[in-house]
Scaffold this motif. Structure first.
Motif, PDB file in Angstrom:
ATOM      1  N   ILE A  41      -2.921 -25.194  13.032  1.00  0.00           N
ATOM      2  CA  ILE A  41      -4.385 -25.237  12.966  1.00  0.00           C
ATOM      3  C   ILE A  41      -4.882 -25.677  14.348  1.00  0.00           C
ATOM      4  N   CYS A  42      -5.686 -24.815  14.972  1.00  0.00           N
ATOM      5  CA  CYS A  42      -6.280 -25.134  16.281  1.00  0.00           C
ATOM      6  C   CYS A  42      -7.781 -24.889  16.156  1.00  0.00           C
ATOM      7  N   ASN A  43      -8.594 -25.808  16.654  1.00  0.00           N
ATOM      8  CA  ASN A  43     -10.059 -25.706  16.515  1.00  0.00           C
ATOM      9  C   ASN A  43     -10.443 -25.420  15.061  1.00  0.00           C
ATOM     10  N   GLY A  44      -9.722 -26.035  14.130  1.00  0.00           N
ATOM     11  CA  GLY A  44     -10.023 -25.905  12.704  1.00  0.00           C
ATOM     12  C   GLY A  44      -9.638 -24.560  12.106  1.00  0.00           C
ATOM     13  N   ARG A  45      -8.903 -23.740  12.839  1.00  0.00           N
ATOM     14  CA  ARG A  45      -8.646 -22.376  12.386  1.00  0.00           C
ATOM     15  C   ARG A  45      -7.143 -22.116  12.309  1.00  0.00           C
ATOM     16  N   ARG A  46      -6.727 -21.313  11.309  1.00  0.00           N
ATOM     17  CA  ARG A  46      -5.314 -20.913  11.220  1.00  0.00           C
ATOM     18  C   ARG A  46      -4.979 -20.052  12.437  1.00  0.00           C
ATOM     19  N   THR A  47      -3.941 -20.426  13.137  1.00  0.00           N
ATOM     20  CA  THR A  47      -3.617 -19.751  14.395  1.00  0.00           C
ATOM     21  C   THR A  47      -2.140 -19.381  14.419  1.00  0.00           C
ATOM     22  N   ILE A  48      -1.865 -18.123  14.716  1.00  0.00           N
ATOM     23  CA  ILE A  48      -0.451 -17.713  14.864  1.00  0.00           C
ATOM     24  C   ILE A  48       0.041 -18.206  16.221  1.00  0.00           C
ATOM     25  N   LEU A  49       1.199 -18.840  16.207  1.00  0.00           N
ATOM     26  CA  LEU A  49       1.772 -19.381  17.447  1.00  0.00           C
ATOM     27  C   LEU A  49       2.652 -18.329  18.103  1.00  0.00           C
ATOM     28  N   LEU A  50       2.230 -17.876  19.270  1.00  0.00           N
ATOM     29  CA  LEU A  50       3.010 -16.890  20.033  1.00  0.00           C
ATOM     30  C   LEU A  50       3.173 -17.398  21.469  1.00  0.00           C
ATOM     31  N   GLY A  51       3.115 -18.714  21.611  1.00  0.00           N
ATOM     32  CA  GLY A  51       3.254 -19.278  22.959  1.00  0.00           C
ATOM     33  C   GLY A  51       4.024 -20.582  22.881  1.00  0.00           C
ATOM     34  N   THR A  52       5.038 -20.630  22.017  1.00  0.00           N
ATOM     35  CA  THR A  52       5.909 -21.808  21.971  1.00  0.00           C
ATOM     36  C   THR A  52       7.289 -21.335  22.422  1.00  0.00           C
ATOM     37  N   TYR A  53       8.206 -22.269  22.612  1.00  0.00           N
ATOM     38  CA  TYR A  53       9.587 -21.882  22.956  1.00  0.00           C
ATOM     39  C   TYR A  53      10.486 -22.036  21.736  1.00  0.00           C
ATOM     40  N   ASN A  54       9.851 -21.945  20.560  1.00  0.00           N
ATOM     41  CA  ASN A  54      10.573 -22.183  19.312  1.00  0.00           C
ATOM     42  C   ASN A  54      11.277 -20.894  18.883  1.00  0.00           C
ATOM     43  N   TYR A  55      12.124 -20.368  19.794  1.00  0.00           N
ATOM     44  CA  TYR A  55      12.672 -19.028  19.597  1.00  0.00           C
ATOM     45  C   TYR A  55      13.382 -18.843  18.258  1.00  0.00           C
ATOM     46  N   MET A  56      14.142 -19.851  17.838  1.00  0.00           N
ATOM     47  CA  MET A  56      14.936 -19.685  16.619  1.00  0.00           C
ATOM     48  C   MET A  56      14.296 -20.383  15.420  1.00  0.00           C
ATOM     49  N   GLY A  57      13.099 -20.907  15.600  1.00  0.00           N
ATOM     50  CA  GLY A  57      12.338 -21.454  14.473  1.00  0.00           C
ATOM     51  C   GLY A  57      13.001 -22.649  13.807  1.00  0.00           C
ATOM     52  N   MET A  58      13.645 -23.529  14.585  1.00  0.00           N
ATOM     53  CA  MET A  58      14.407 -24.628  13.979  1.00  0.00           C
ATOM     54  C   MET A  58      13.571 -25.878  13.702  1.00  0.00           C
ATOM     55  N   THR A  59      12.318 -25.936  14.126  1.00  0.00           N
ATOM     56  CA  THR A  59      11.573 -27.202  14.069  1.00  0.00           C
ATOM     57  C   THR A  59      11.270 -27.695  12.651  1.00  0.00           C
ATOM     58  N   PHE A  60      11.280 -26.785  11.676  1.00  0.00           N
ATOM     59  CA  PHE A  60      11.026 -27.210  10.296  1.00  0.00           C
ATOM     60  C   PHE A  60      12.232 -26.926   9.392  1.00  0.00           C
ATOM     61  N   ASP A  61      13.385 -26.661   9.987  1.00  0.00           N
ATOM     62  CA  ASP A  61      14.577 -26.384   9.185  1.00  0.00           C
ATOM     63  C   ASP A  61      14.885 -27.619   8.323  1.00  0.00           C
ATOM     64  N   PRO A  62      15.049 -27.450   6.995  1.00  0.00           N
ATOM     65  CA  PRO A  62      15.225 -28.626   6.122  1.00  0.00           C
ATOM     66  C   PRO A  62      16.447 -29.473   6.480  1.00  0.00           C
ATOM     67  N   ASP A  63      17.542 -28.842   6.895  1.00  0.00           N
ATOM     68  CA  ASP A  63      18.744 -29.632   7.249  1.00  0.00           C
ATOM     69  C   ASP A  63      18.506 -30.435   8.528  1.00  0.00           C
ATOM     70  N   VAL A  64      17.784 -29.816   9.459  1.00  0.00           N
ATOM     71  CA  VAL A  64      17.475 -30.487  10.722  1.00  0.00           C
ATOM     72  C   VAL A  64      16.583 -31.698  10.454  1.00  0.00           C
ATOM     73  N   LEU A  65      15.557 -31.487   9.630  1.00  0.00           N
ATOM     74  CA  LEU A  65      14.634 -32.597   9.322  1.00  0.00           C
ATOM     75  C   LEU A  65      15.361 -33.720   8.575  1.00  0.00           C
ATOM     76  N   ALA A  66      16.229 -33.340   7.630  1.00  0.00           N
ATOM     77  CA  ALA A  66      16.952 -34.370   6.856  1.00  0.00           C
ATOM     78  C   ALA A  66      17.833 -35.196   7.788  1.00  0.00           C
ATOM     79  N   ALA A  67      18.493 -34.542   8.747  1.00  0.00           N
ATOM     80  CA  ALA A  67      19.360 -35.277   9.688  1.00  0.00           C
ATOM     81  C   ALA A  67      18.533 -36.264  10.508  1.00  0.00           C
ATOM     82  N   GLY A  68      17.342 -35.840  10.926  1.00  0.00           N
ATOM     83  CA  GLY A  68      16.466 -36.711  11.704  1.00  0.00           C
ATOM     84  C   GLY A  68      16.006 -37.915  10.891  1.00  0.00           C
TER      85      GLY A  68
END
Ligand SMILES: Cc1ncc(COP(=O)(O)O)c(C=O)c1O
Length: 400
Positions: A41-68
């Motif tokens: 959410i940017c400026n109150g609006r749903r925004t597709i992220l196409l400018g991150t370096y999250n190439y493999m989409g690991m930031t919300f992986d459940p196993d990754v979060l559980a380990a943290g």
């Protein structure tokens, strides 16, 4: 008293000029909420992220979060110390083991950022008497590493094999030589001809360091990067990488088979004189790296996304940084900064975030709208992205 800030006057004027046209500051956007690796959410609006370096989409992986979460509970929020004093926890050793397994290499050393990994390794192994031959478009952290070590810097034209060879041949044969290359260059998303460049470097007695920041996890059969894809892993002396892109957290590293590598832990100042990464960070990184070993399906989908976006943007009439998609980065070349900023804002208003990149970060004075894809972007999202590019491009006169 002279004002030490007067050296920034031109930049301040440029920035004020840009913002006085009423555009949103492209370098000051706030992500108010992040829903997934591809939506915020940017400026109150749903925004597709196409400018991150999250190439493999690991930031919300459940196993990754559980380990943290587990590491936060068991080891606390931070180490409060350097790796060489109280700052090496079991988790730091575990993430270094994960890297050794990922790359099938003998040694791995983890730094607090990728910037510090380049700064530390380059400045420590190449000193005043040594030569560093580097691609002119190298990342700032590579240049800063060269400057910190005080080595002789010999730049060569971007991705030009002959220019590299010529420079190497001019250096006294007995001098220490380090060639520094990147797998994927992050501004245009183009790949280095590593096979030829590594051969030329070795033929001329140089050691080779490759920064695979933008290729780790995605490029190569096991995601080891461009060196793997081009079959030169055994000839590269040092690979530098970061946890801030495909791994999905923060941190940096160097892996190597050099038999004396471990001595760096005692002599590398950006490793010794800074606090180590928090336990939760190294735990998420280790889990993510181990999952990336087994992510062939995600790599294949990310290639599909890259090809789909590249073909679609080209069809709309945009000028792109590469003729073919070579990585997860697709750079759209803008005619100038004003148009680039207007297009960036129009896309944001549509609900799309991309990176606006400008000199000195970009090569040849270019203004770019840099799109970086994620393995978790769906086919539908890529379609939405193209629709938004078409609308914003027409509204700003970038395409007809
Ligand atoms: C090629 C390259 N090397 C190193 C880095 C630094 O990585 P970090 O963000 O982990 O400091 C970057 C960051 O963008 C990069 O593009």
């Amino acid at each position: 008293m002279s004002d030490l800030f007067s050296k920034f006057d031109d930049l301040i004027a440029m920035r004020e000029g840009l913002l006085s046209n009423g555009v949103t500051d492209p370098f000051n956007l706030v992500m108010e909420k992040v829903e997934s690796p591809t939506v915020a959410i940017c400026n109150g609006r749903r925004t597709i992220l196409l400018g991150t370096y999250n190439y493999m989409g690991m930031t919300f992986d459940p196993d990754v979060l559980a380990a943290g979460h587990r590491a936060l509970d068991e080891f606390g929020s931070g180490t409060t110390g350097s790796r060489v004093l109280n700052g090496t926890y079991a988790g730091h050793r575990a993430v270094e083991q994960a890297l050794k397994d990922f790359y099938a290499m003998d040694h791995a050393m983890v730094f607090s950022t990728g910037y510090q990994a380049n700064l530390g390794v380059i400045s420590t192994i190449a000193g005043k008497e040594d030569y560093i031959v580097l691609d002119i478009d190298s990342h700032a952290s590579i240049y800063d590493g060269c400057a910190l070590g005080n080595a002789q810097i010999v730049p060569f034209r971007h991705n030009d094999i002959e220019a590299l060879e010529k420079r190497l041949k001019r250096i006294p044969p007995e001098a220490g030589k380090l060639v520094v290359l990147e797998g994927v260059y992050s501004m245009l998303g183009d790949v280095a001809p590593l096979r030829e460049m590594v051969r030329v470097s070795k033929d001329n007695g140089a050691m080779v360091l490759v920064d695979e920041a933008h290729s780790m996890g995605f490029i190569g059969e096991h995601g080891r990067g461009v060196a793997e894809a081009q079959g030169v892993m055994d000839d590269v002396d040092f690979i530098i990488g970061t946890f801030s892109k495909s791994v999905g957290t923060v941190g940096g590293f160097c892996v190597s088979n050099h038999p004396k590598f471990e001595i760096l832990r005692l002599v590398c100042r950006p490793y010794v004189f800074t606090a180590s990464l928090p336990p939760s960070v190294v735990a998420t990184a280790a889990t993510s790296i181990r999952k990336l070993m087994d992510s062939a399906d995600k790599r294949a989908h990310l290639w599909e996304n890259s090809k789909r976006l590249h073909a679609g943007l080209r069809q709309l009439g945009f000028q792109l940084g590469t003729d073919e998609p070579q990585s997860a980065i697709i750079a759209v070349i803008m005619p100038d900064l004003e148009t680039g900023a207007a297009m960036w804002e129009a896309l944001l208003d549509e609900g799309l975030y991309v990176n606006l990149a400008r000199p000195p970060a970009t090569p040849a004075g270019m203004t770019l709208l840099r799109c970086s894809l994620c393995a978790l972007h769906s086919e539908e999202q890529v379609g939405e992205v193209l629709t938004m590019f078409a609308a914003a491009g027409r509204a700003t006169g970038c395409i007809s």
